[in-house]
Design a protein around this motif. Structure first.
Motif, PDB file in Angstrom:
ATOM      1  N   UNK A 124       0.704  -1.149  -0.062  1.00  0.00           N
ATOM      2  CA  UNK A 124      -0.138  -0.154   0.108  1.00  0.00           C
ATOM      3  C   UNK A 124       1.051   1.472   0.063  1.00  0.00           C
ATOM      4  N   UNK A 125       2.196   1.132   0.111  1.00  0.00           N
ATOM      5  CA  UNK A 125       2.996   2.359   0.387  1.00  0.00           C
ATOM      6  C   UNK A 125       2.976   2.715  -1.208  1.00  0.00           C
ATOM      7  N   UNK A 126       3.072   1.931  -2.175  1.00  0.00           N
ATOM      8  CA  UNK A 126       2.949   2.595  -3.565  1.00  0.00           C
ATOM      9  C   UNK A 126       1.722   2.788  -4.023  1.00  0.00           C
ATOM     10  N   UNK A 127       0.525   2.144  -3.355  1.00  0.00           N
ATOM     11  CA  UNK A 127      -0.779   2.393  -4.088  1.00  0.00           C
ATOM     12  C   UNK A 127      -1.341   3.770  -3.131  1.00  0.00           C
ATOM     13  N   UNK A 128      -0.851   4.043  -2.045  1.00  0.00           N
ATOM     14  CA  UNK A 128      -1.535   5.188  -1.483  1.00  0.00           C
ATOM     15  C   UNK A 128      -0.869   6.399  -1.377  1.00  0.00           C
ATOM     16  N   UNK A 129       0.476   6.304  -1.093  1.00  0.00           N
ATOM     17  CA  UNK A 129       1.454   7.498  -0.918  1.00  0.00           C
ATOM     18  C   UNK A 129       2.148   8.068  -2.009  1.00  0.00           C
ATOM     19  N   UNK A 130       1.044   8.501  -2.909  1.00  0.00           N
ATOM     20  CA  UNK A 130       1.675   8.974  -4.315  1.00  0.00           C
ATOM     21  C   UNK A 130       2.485  10.004  -4.150  1.00  0.00           C
ATOM     22  N   UNK A 131       2.341  10.910  -3.284  1.00  0.00           N
ATOM     23  CA  UNK A 131       3.139  12.085  -2.955  1.00  0.00           C
ATOM     24  C   UNK A 131       4.692  11.942  -2.629  1.00  0.00           C
ATOM     25  N   UNK A 132       5.151  10.676  -2.259  1.00  0.00           N
ATOM     26  CA  UNK A 132       6.178  10.165  -1.462  1.00  0.00           C
ATOM     27  C   UNK A 132       7.376  10.720  -2.216  1.00  0.00           C
ATOM     28  N   UNK A 133       8.345  11.490  -1.698  1.00  0.00           N
ATOM     29  CA  UNK A 133       9.633  11.725  -2.385  1.00  0.00           C
ATOM     30  C   UNK A 133      10.831  10.940  -1.634  1.00  0.00           C
ATOM     31  N   UNK A 134      10.624  10.698  -0.504  1.00  0.00           N
ATOM     32  CA  UNK A 134      11.632   9.969   0.428  1.00  0.00           C
ATOM     33  C   UNK A 134      11.150   8.857   1.106  1.00  0.00           C
ATOM     34  N   UNK A 135      11.576   7.591   0.863  1.00  0.00           N
ATOM     35  CA  UNK A 135      11.441   6.501   1.637  1.00  0.00           C
ATOM     36  C   UNK A 135      12.642   5.876   2.140  1.00  0.00           C
ATOM     37  N   UNK A 136      12.752   5.795   3.262  1.00  0.00           N
ATOM     38  CA  UNK A 136      13.815   5.212   3.753  1.00  0.00           C
ATOM     39  C   UNK A 136      13.516   4.115   5.039  1.00  0.00           C
ATOM     40  N   UNK A 137      13.869   2.956   4.919  1.00  0.00           N
ATOM     41  CA  UNK A 137      13.523   2.058   6.091  1.00  0.00           C
ATOM     42  C   UNK A 137      14.658   1.216   6.345  1.00  0.00           C
ATOM     43  N   UNK A 138      16.004   1.745   5.960  1.00  0.00           N
ATOM     44  CA  UNK A 138      17.007   0.860   6.242  1.00  0.00           C
ATOM     45  C   UNK A 138      17.535   0.507   7.518  1.00  0.00           C
ATOM     46  N   UNK A 139      18.062  -0.554   7.730  1.00  0.00           N
ATOM     47  CA  UNK A 139      18.658  -1.013   8.960  1.00  0.00           C
ATOM     48  C   UNK A 139      17.439  -1.356  10.010  1.00  0.00           C
ATOM     49  N   UNK A 140      16.490  -2.300   9.301  1.00  0.00           N
ATOM     50  CA  UNK A 140      15.521  -2.803   9.949  1.00  0.00           C
ATOM     51  C   UNK A 140      15.524  -4.379   9.895  1.00  0.00           C
ATOM     52  N   UNK A 141      14.359  -5.158  10.044  1.00  0.00           N
ATOM     53  CA  UNK A 141      14.250  -6.531   9.733  1.00  0.00           C
ATOM     54  C   UNK A 141      13.345  -6.883   8.865  1.00  0.00           C
ATOM     55  N   UNK A 142      13.070  -6.088   7.737  1.00  0.00           N
ATOM     56  CA  UNK A 142      12.138  -6.482   6.844  1.00  0.00           C
ATOM     57  C   UNK A 142      12.554  -7.729   6.029  1.00  0.00           C
ATOM     58  N   UNK A 143      11.597  -8.394   5.663  1.00  0.00           N
ATOM     59  CA  UNK A 143      11.734  -9.643   4.748  1.00  0.00           C
ATOM     60  C   UNK A 143      11.069  -9.720   3.602  1.00  0.00           C
TER      61      UNK A 143
END
Length: 881
Positions: free
Chosen positions: A600-619
């Protein structure tokens, strides 16, 4: 009834009926024609009316008492609409005509009685009236003419100017797009000339001196350039001169440096700000004894301020800000300026050398001395100033504590800026703002100092409070909403504050920006944020927050920036964040978030310029929906446990592929005074170093997928992102070749493909990367000659190729015969060898293709063979490229 009266009846009847018809028949939302039965009723009603035939009794019509001639028509703001030809020539005695503020009235032809003395048509559309100048020139009795905002252009010319009586001329707000017409300098009695906002260009003619009756001249907000003509100093009656916001250049000593010029005896208001003037200030400025306003800001003046300025005893506003002035400022510069109310000298290299016991002769309401050297002591002469509304002394080299007497002068201070000094001690005590200033928004900026202690001295009427980057400790008061109910911005970042975030912050409904980063705030994020419908920025980064992100953080309708990075937050990204349709920055990096990256990040946050989720535990894999983020400029998924391949649709990041609109990522509170706000900031690993981008963030385009488990090939579609500056795919399991079209990344400055399973040769197109200043291809399985040319020759660190045993050439010295040739002969031989090998392999390849196509053509008509043949071609193509 005379001819003139009949004409008035016709004109007014036409206008009144036009207005009535539009009002009665059109309606606010009705476009049809008048209903027949209602129209007949209105016609009968009109026939029964007894209309007063004496037009001199009509409203807005004034007649001469003896003759009965109409002398004045005042039709201001009558809401006339439509397009008409104005023929008032029959009103032979008309002296006053006002049609201004009828913004929906268009006139295509003008004809007036020669008796006209006052004409005001401001806001009337005259763009189709080509003869306006010729018609006006037929009015020898005209005294005042107002044609502002009429969309006029310069059409035609007049050989002889008949406007011998004209004293006031307003032509501002038109679209002339030409030089100032010469006929203007031949209006002999002109006293007030307004030409601002009219797209005039070119230089100011020396013939300006012909207007020797001129008292007011406004040429501001045009594109005039060059020097101010010296002949300006001959305007002996000029009182007010507006030349601001043009492109004027050169020195001003010509018109204002001559001690014998008569202009110095009349000039009261001088506006030269926002141009390109240079040189030193004239020493004889002190001879302009009538000066009240002297505004020279935003130019390139240099040198010291003349001591003669102190002789301007009528001066009220002195603004030298944003120039290159230097030298000392002493009491002599301000000696006799008793009426001074605004002293503005910020943005220069001036050193204030003021005696500690000096008592100024004035009472200032506005002081802006930012970036001047006032310290090390807090200016003692301020003690005498009881009416200060704005005190701006940021970056002023003050290394002192706030004196006790400061509280006594604080009740009138609407704006206070003491940022970027070395002020120590406790926070200043400010008295409640004087009741006469209740309508104002009070801002208090104390950031980047050395204030200590706790937050005990909160200011109840502050709308903007920034105490960031100090040495404050203790807790944020639990009753903040009661203490400061008017807050728009609260910035307490970069201190040593501890204690949980008070839930009372959620009750400050006016809050726009909340910045609490880089403190020691523990515990969970409060779950009460649903009340803050005005919130634009929330930054809680770099604390020791833990637990899950509350769902209420997704309820802010206008949130633009959300920073939660560098905490101990856990769980999945709450689905409520999908409601943040205006969100431009989402930074959740350096936490313990887990699960899959939400689609949904790509579907709903259409104004997004910066997406930073580094250094987590995403799979899991990268969701294809991220490719919908056409505005994305910075993507950082580094140092997670993500798998799968890099989506080929990453080439759809339009903002990176066509980097045109840089934008300004500074968010300000919604108040009239936007002196301070929040500068967007993001940490990005670029060129082997972690860097924090703030003011330069709008110039950065970056993709970082390093430190995951991505496999497969590097998509060649990624190479279409021509604006990309940083690409980091290191520490993955990527295989295959480096894409042959990598040279299309023409803006690339940093490239890191190290610690993967890449093989084959380095594409020669990589030498086309003219801005490349950092590259790391180490620990892969690359082989062959390292390409030569352009920017690559500056990358001479051998470690960037280490771990690739098959590579040879500069800067490696592993095979002398294949090193980079240094002489012209070797270069020629190498190129010849490469050329011959190219023909050899090209011929071999063409022979293979010819034979292959022949076999396939024989088998083409057999379905199973044809299908297998094309499958083989597809596999060979993918393997090659």
């Amino acid at each position: 009834m005379g001819t003139s009266a009949v004409t008035v009846v016709k004109i007014l009847a036409m206008l009144i009926l036009l207005q009535s018809a539009l009002f009665c028949c059109s309606g606010a939302n009705f476009n049809g024609s008048c209903i027949k039965i209602e129209r007949e009723a209105l016609v009968k009603f009109k026939a029964s009316l007894a209309i007063d035939n004496d037009c001199c009794r009509w409203e807005r019509v004034i007649c001469e008492n003896i003759t009965g001639h109409v002398v004045k028509l005042d039709l201001s703001r009558a809401s006339f609409q439509g397009k008409v030809s104005l023929h008032l020539g029959n009103l032979s005695s008309l002296q006053y005509l006002d049609l201004s503020a009828n913004n929906e009235l268009a006139i295509d032809s003008l004809h007036f009685a020669s008796s006209l003395k006052y004409l005001n048509m401001e806001g009337v559309l005259l763009d189709k009236c080509d003869n306006w100048l010729q018609s006006i020139n037929m009015l020898p009795s005209l005294l005042e003419l107002f044609l502002s905002n009429c969309q006029l252009s310069i059409t035609g010319h007049v050989s002889h100017v008949n406007l011998t009586s004209l004293e006031v001329l307003y032509l501002r707000g038109n679209n002339f797009n030409s030089t100032i017409p010469s006929w203007l300098f031949n209006v002999p009695n002109l006293q007030h000339l307004y030409l601002s906002y009219s797209s005039f260009r070119g230089s100011l003619s020396t013939e300006i001196c012909n207007l020797n009756s001129l008292a007011f001249l406004d040429l501001s907000y045009n594109s005039l350039e060059g020097n101010i003509p010296k002949t300006l100093n001959k305007l002996c009656n000029l009182s007010e001169l507006h030349l601001e916001s043009n492109k004027f250049s050169g020195e001003i000593s010509g018109p204002f440096g001559n001690s014998s010029s008569c202009i110095q005896n009349s000039l009261q208001y001088l506006y030269l700000l926002n141009n390109s003037f240079s040189g030193s200030l004239p020493n004889n400025l002190g001879q302009f004894k009538c000066l009240k306003f002297l505004l020279l800001s935003h130019n390139s003046f240099w040198g010291p301020i003349p001591v003669s300025i102190g002789q301007l005893y009528n001066l009220e506003i002195l603004d030298f800000s944003q120039n290159s002035l230097h030298g000392k400022v002493s009491e002599l510069h301000l000696l006799k300026i008793r009426g001074l109310s605004e002293l503005i000298m910020s943005g220069n290299s001036l050193v204030f050398d003021i005696d500690l016991k000096w008592v100024p002769p004035f009472q200032l309401s506005s002081i802006d001395l930012s970036s001047c050297k006032l310290g090390p002591w807090f200016p003692q002469w301020l003690k005498t100033q009881k009416c200060i509304a704005y005190l701006l002394m940021s970056n002023a080299s003050i290394s002192d504590s706030i004196p006790d007497w400061f509280e006594n002068i604080s009740s009138n201070i609407i704006g206070l800026d003491l940022s970027y000094n070395q002020i120590f001690g406790t926070l200043p005590k400010l008295r409640k703002l004087n009741t006469s200033y209740d309508a104002y928004y009070r801002f208090i900026l104390l950031k980047s100092n050395m204030f200590e202690g706790s937050l005990t001295h909160f200011h109840s009427d502050a709308s903007i409070l920034d105490i960031s980057s100090n040495l404050l400790r203790g807790q944020i008061p639990q009753k903040t909403s009661k203490i400061m109910p008017r807050l728009r911005l609260l910035s307490l970042s970069s201190n040593n504050l501890n204690g949980t975030i008070p839930a009372s912050l959620c009750r400050i409904e006016s809050l726009d920006i909340l910045h609490l980063s880089k403190n020691l705030l523990p515990g969970r994020i409060p779950s009460c944020w649903g009340n803050l419908q005005r919130l634009t920025v929330i930054d809680l980064s770099s604390n020791i927050l833990n637990g899950r992100v509350p769902m209420s953080l997704g309820s802010q309708q206008f949130l633009i920036s959300q920073h939660l990075q560098n905490n101990n937050l856990q769980g999945q990204i709450p689905i409520s964040l999908r409601n943040l349709e205006y969100l431009e920055t989402l930074d959740l990096s350096m936490n313990a978030f887990n699960g899959f990256m939400p689609s949904w990040i790509g579907e709903s946050l259409s104004s997004l310029k910066v997406l930073s989720v580094h250094s987590n535990k995403f799979q899991g894999e990268i969701p294809q929906q991220l490719c919908y983020l056409a505005s994305l400029r910075i993507l950082n998924l580094a140092n997670n446990m993500m798998t799968g391949t890099i989506p080929t649709c990453f080439g759809n990041f339009t903002a990176i592929a066509m980097p045109e609109n840089k934008g300004l990522w500074d968010y300000y509170p919604r108040v009239p005074f936007e002196e301070d706000g929040y500068s967007e900031n993001v940490l990005v690993y670029v060129k082997g170093i972690e860097r924090e981008y703030t003011s330069t963030l709008r110039f950065l385009y970056s993709i970082d997928l390093s430190g995951n488990k991505f496999a497969g090939n590097i998509p060649k579609e990624l190479m279409t992102l021509s604006g990309l500056q940083n690409l980091n795919l290191s520490e993955n399991k990527l295989g295959g070749h480096i894409p042959w079209n990598i040279g299309k990344l023409k803006s690339l400055e940093s490239l890191d493909l190290s610690k993967n399973d890449l093989f084959g040769s380095i594409p020669s197109s990589i030498s086309n990367l003219n801005f490349l200043s950092y590259m790391n291809l180490s620990f892969n399985h690359l082989s062959g000659r390292i390409p030569f040319g352009n920017q690559l020759q500056t990358l001479d660190d051998k470690s960037i190729y280490i771990g690739n045993n098959g590579l040879r050439g500069f800067p490696l010295n592993n095979c002398s015969g294949d090193e980079l040739p240094r002489g012209a002969e070797k270069v020629g031989n190498t190129r010849k060898h490469d050329f011959e090998m190219l023909w050899f392999y090209s011929g071999l390849g063409m022979g293979f293709v010819a034979g292959f196509v022949g076999v396939c053509s024989i088998l083409y008509f057999k379905d199973s063979w044809r299908y297998a043949c094309f499958q083989l071609v597809d596999r060979v193509y993918n393997k090659l490229w």
